[in-house]
Each structure stands twice: as structure tokens, then as C-alpha cells.
Design an enzyme around this catalytic site. Structure first.
Site, PDB file in Angstrom:
ATOM      1  N   CYS A  73       0.808  -1.316   0.021  1.00  0.00           N
ATOM      2  CA  CYS A  73       0.119   0.328   0.311  1.00  0.00           C
ATOM      3  C   CYS A  73       0.858   0.876   0.135  1.00  0.00           C
ATOM      4  O   CYS A  73       1.964   1.355   1.393  1.00  0.00           O
ATOM      5  CB  CYS A  73      -1.175  -0.250   1.378  1.00  0.00           C
ATOM      6  SG  CYS A  73      -2.241   1.532   1.398  1.00  0.00           S
ATOM      7  N   CYS A 187      -0.900   3.183  -6.296  1.00  0.00           N
ATOM      8  CA  CYS A 187      -1.840   2.858  -5.912  1.00  0.00           C
ATOM      9  C   CYS A 187      -1.876   1.466  -5.643  1.00  0.00           C
ATOM     10  O   CYS A 187      -1.735   1.224  -6.941  1.00  0.00           O
ATOM     11  CB  CYS A 187      -2.373   3.425  -5.698  1.00  0.00           C
ATOM     12  SG  CYS A 187      -4.622   2.413  -4.871  1.00  0.00           S
TER      13      CYS A 187
HETATM   14  N1  DGL Z   1      -4.067   0.480  -2.265  1.00  0.00           N
HETATM   15  C1  DGL Z   1      -3.804   1.946  -1.339  1.00  0.00           C
HETATM   16  C2  DGL Z   1      -2.338   2.553  -1.684  1.00  0.00           C
HETATM   17  O1  DGL Z   1      -1.631   1.497  -2.373  1.00  0.00           O
HETATM   18  C3  DGL Z   1      -4.733   2.726  -0.693  1.00  0.00           C
HETATM   19  C4  DGL Z   1      -5.744   2.656  -1.206  1.00  0.00           C
HETATM   20  C5  DGL Z   1      -7.365   3.157   0.147  1.00  0.00           C
HETATM   21  O2  DGL Z   1      -7.469   4.604  -0.634  1.00  0.00           O
HETATM   22  O3  DGL Z   1      -7.793   2.917   0.857  1.00  0.00           O
HETATM   23  O4  DGL Z   1      -2.247   3.935  -1.748  1.00  0.00           O
END
Ligand code: DGL
Length: 264
Positions: A73, A187
């Protein structure tokens, strides 16, 4: 117990990272720590998010006894990597925006950085651009709706051109957008929409993410820890911070055949 890594995210973004790790290291057991109780991360304040990430990741590492934490993430990594490294005895591998490889590959000297609002506005990201963008123009594209669309896709919904139009306009129909040749998908939810982004973009560009680099980093740590992998992985555990009431998280992660979701 066979060597294992815990892939941590707010939702299905963990899947894009886990696929890259599984492709490179098929024998590595993968567990999933999903902070669905605090999803979406991208719009949360830094003050709320940082302690939350540390507490959840710590608890989930203890519950799975994983050898490595993979922060799957960007929103979490760009905020809490030092704090996670401070409290965990295990190595922490964190996905961060692929600015450096994008800067090396762009020919038009114009890159779009597509991420959550949190990641786009982070000091960490600004520093990354300053250090590694190499003088190339970086167009910031906050795209919170792509997080929701990736979750929807993994739950079986079809993503249409209309769904993507606002984000594509922010990439291509903005000052300098006509010169973008690489969009950094900063993301982990976004690579799950690569096919649709390719299909509906007004012209072909490269969509670049950090998943493969993360997988290589995990391999480096396994060597460093001298952990040899079996031919096939052990069973995956799926941990959620809030109950998976409708079973949709379980369903989204089905390709990794995890145990029924356990709420921590
Ligand atoms: N998957 C997360 C990232 O890589 C973010 C998703 C969210 O906003 O919860 O930033």
C-alpha cells in the site's frame, strides 16, 4: 513452518502485489492483512492513519508469525515505513511510487503520478520526486475513485469507459497531459485496472507500477535471512480488521485460497 510473508493493505490492492510475489516466488506462503475497518486509507488524515497502520500491521504480524512484512500500500508506506521498522523485528518491504524507473524510461520527459490523495500530497512523495524525477515534469493526478473501482472490479463489476473518463481526463487533458508517455500507478489498487486503463485511454502509454520490484526485494530478504522455499506454498491466512460480513473479501482473495477470514 514454511517461510511466509504478510501482505498488508486497506483492501484488494494487496492482490496486485501478491500476484507479483507469487509469480517470482511460487513457494513463498502468503498471508493477507486487510485493514477493511479503516478503508479507504487515501482520504484519511496522517495523524489518524499512522498509529492505526502500525497497530494493525503489528497485530497481524504477530497473529501470522510471518517472516517478512510487505506493505502492499503506497498510502501506508509513504507514511509509516520508519515507524513500522522501529516496532517490528522482521524486515519490512514497502511499495513506493515508481518515480525513479519512470524518470529513466520517459522519452517525452513528462510523467503522470496517479495515486491516492494521501500519497500525492505526502512529503515523502515530494522528496521522491525531488530526488529521482531527474528534472522530468511530474503531473500529479489524485485518483481516489480508482480505489473504489478496483474494489468493484474484484467483486465482479464491469468497469466502463464512463467510469474511467474523469481520471483519464486528469491525466491526458490537463496542462502537459498531451506529452505524458508514462503514468506511474502509485496505488496498489490501480494495477488491477490496467486492462481497462489501456483500453479506454485516448492513446497508448506505459502504465508503470512497483509490484515486480517489491517481489525482487522480498527475494533479496529471503536470501538474506537464508530462508529456502519449498516447491509449493503453505496455506494462506486472511486477516481482516473488521468482519467480512458479506464474504466479499474472501471472494476477492479466492485465487490465493486463503483460510476463512479471521477478524483481528
Ligand atoms: N492500496 C492503497 C495504496 O496503495 C490505498 C487504497 C486506499 O485508499 O485505501 O495506496
Amino acid at each position: 513452518m514454511p517461510p511466509s510473508a504478510l501482505v498488508f493493505d486497506s483492501g484488494v490492492g494487496a492482490i496486485s502485489i501478491a500476484r507479483e510475489i507469487r509469480a517470482l516466488l511460487p513457494g513463498l506462503t502468503l498471508h493477507f492483512g486487510i485493514d477493511n475497518g479503516f478503508y479507504p486509507y487515501g482520504t484519511r488524515s496522517e495523524e489518524a492513519l499512522r498509529p492505526r497502520i502500525v497497530a494493525q500491521a503489528r497485530r497481524m504480524m504477530a497473529a501470522t508469525a510471518a517472516d517478512i512484512l510487505v506493505v502492499g500500500c503506497n498510502t501506508a508506506s509513504t507514511l509509516a515505513l520508519p515507524q513500522l521498522r522501529e516496532v517490528l523485528a522482521q524486515p519490512v518491504v514497502g511499495v513506493v511510487p515508481a518515480i525513479k524507473p519512470a524518470a529513466a524510461a520517459t522519452r517525452s520527459r513528462t510523467i503522470a503520478l496517479v495515486a491516492t490523495e494521501g500519497t500525492v500530497n505526502r512529503n515523502y512523495t515530494r522528496d521522491l520526486i525531488e530526488q529521482f524525477a531527474d528534472g522530468n515534469r511530474v503531473i500529479n493526478v489524485p485518483a481516489p475513485e480508482l480505489v473504489r473501482l478496483a474494489e468493484a472490479k474484484l467483486r465482479g463489476e464491469t468497469i466502463t469507459a464512463d467510469d474511467l473518463e474523469p481520471v483519464l481526463a486528469r491525466i491526458f487533458h490537463t496542462a502537459g497531459g498531451d506529452r505524458v508517455d508514462i503514468a506511474v500507478l502509485a496505488c496498489t489498487h490501480f494495477p488491477l485496472l490496467r486492462d481497462e486503463l489501456d483500453r479506454y485511454a485516448p492513446r497508448p502509454i506505459q502504465w508503470l507500477d512497483s509490484g515486480a520490484a517489491i517481489a525482487r526485494r522480498v527475494r533479496w530478504w529471503l536470501d538474506e535471512l537464508q530462508l529456502a522455499l519449498p516447491d509449493t506454498p503453505g496455506p494462506s491466512q486472511l486477516l481482516t480488521s473488521a468482519p467480512d460480513t458479506d464474504g466479499r473479501i474472501q471472494q476477492a482473495f479466492a485465487e490465493f485460497a486463503p483460510s476463512p477470514a479471521t477478524t483481528t
